[in-house]
Design an enzyme around this catalytic site. Structure first.
Site, PDB file in Angstrom:
ATOM      1  N   GLN A   1       0.816  -1.215   0.000  1.00  0.00           N
ATOM      2  CA  GLN A   1       0.000   0.000   0.000  1.00  0.00           C
ATOM      3  C   GLN A   1       0.848   1.263   0.000  1.00  0.00           C
ATOM      4  OE1 GLN A   1      -2.786  -0.298   3.299  1.00  0.00           O
ATOM      5  NE2 GLN A   1      -3.477  -2.325   2.655  1.00  0.00           N
TER       6      GLN A   1
ATOM      7  N   GLU B   1     -15.492   2.029   9.420  1.00  0.00           N
ATOM      8  CA  GLU B   1     -16.051   3.004  10.355  1.00  0.00           C
ATOM      9  C   GLU B   1     -16.123   4.393   9.729  1.00  0.00           C
ATOM     10  OE1 GLU B   1     -14.207   1.068  14.472  1.00  0.00           O
ATOM     11  OE2 GLU B   1     -13.587   3.054  13.788  1.00  0.00           O
TER      12      GLU B   1
ATOM     13  N   HIS C   1      -1.348  -0.118   5.575  1.00  0.00           N
ATOM     14  CA  HIS C   1      -2.005   0.763   6.555  1.00  0.00           C
ATOM     15  C   HIS C   1      -1.177   2.007   6.882  1.00  0.00           C
ATOM     16  CE1 HIS C   1      -5.014  -2.408   8.288  1.00  0.00           C
ATOM     17  NE2 HIS C   1      -4.946  -2.431   6.964  1.00  0.00           N
TER      18      HIS C   1
END
Length: 243
Positions: free
Chosen positions: A84, A239, A147
């Protein structure tokens, strides 16, 4: 008057940037025109003169004008591409018209592995970054390549906000000796505001606005000046947070 939509489209032949316009007649159809083809675009920022800065994950920063002409910006730092990681977000200083400051986030290699950084530089004609300096780093670096988070934006009061992912390490998100898994609030020069909630508890804690985050990738202020973020969760646990 016409409405204008900027679209990033992914297809078998790659990713394109296109304008789409529709007359104010209630019609549902759009006419689109491809203006650029991009390689793994990650973020964009609109310049006051109608140009667009677009980051490509492999490490290129492109300036695209309204005619679709794409120019590679020189002076972009090397990035740690993979997983990522790579070149991430791009944002303009609130006073860009006078100071020409551009902010970039990206992954870098270092002792312990990889981590996200935020740097600022001056965008000079005909297309180069000068006086680049790193003003923030994720601490600590880790061996994982996921992340990073590393979204950046300026809020209504002129502070620089950074979303810092927990790098798939879990526990550091609750540790004030690490800035992983946090939302960071800084002054534009990278210093920590004196009224941050954990000020006085150490250089890392001084940066922190909120903690306990996973991988915050959506990041925006609403019309009332409230900061919201969207973060990736495991197994359907995404979320939406009022920070």
């Amino acid at each position: 008057m016409s409405s204008v939509l900027l679209r990033l489209a992914t297809g078998l032949l790659g990713i394109t940037l296109s304008w789409a316009t529709a007359a104010d007649t209630g019609a549902d159809s759009f006419q689109t025109e491809v203006i650029a083809e991009l390689d793994q675009p990650w973020a964009l920022a609109f310049l006051p003169d109608a140009g667009i800065l677009v980051t490509e994950k492999r490490g290129s920063l492109k300036l695209i004008d309204s005619e679709g002409n794409a120019t590679d910006i020189r002076g972009v730092p090397g990035v740690a591409y993979g997983g990522q990681g790579g070149l991430g977000d791009v944002a303009l200083h609130p006073d860009f018209n006078t100071n020409r400051l551009v902010y970039l986030s990206y992954a870098e290699k270092g002792s312990g592995g990889r981590g996200a950084v935020v740097a600022r530089a001056r965008l000079t004609p005909p297309g180069a970054l000068q006086d680049l300096e790193v003003i923030w780093r994720q601490v600590p670096k880790v061996g994982d390549s996921g992340h990073y988070g590393h979204r950046i934006l300026f809020g209504p009061a002129g502070y620089l906000w950074i979303s810092s992912g927990e790098r798939r390490q879990f526990d550091p998100a609750q540790d004030l000796q690490s800035n992983l898994g946090k939302i960071i609030r800084l002054n534009p020069d990278g210093s920590a505001p004196a009224d941050n909630p954990f000020a006085g508890q150490g250089a890392i804690a001084d940066q922190v606005w909120s903690l306990g985050h996973r991988n915050p990738l959506g990041f925006a202020f609403d019309e009332n000046g409230r900061l919201w973020n969207v973060e990736m969760g495991p197994s359907g646990g995404d979320e939406l947070n009022l920070v």
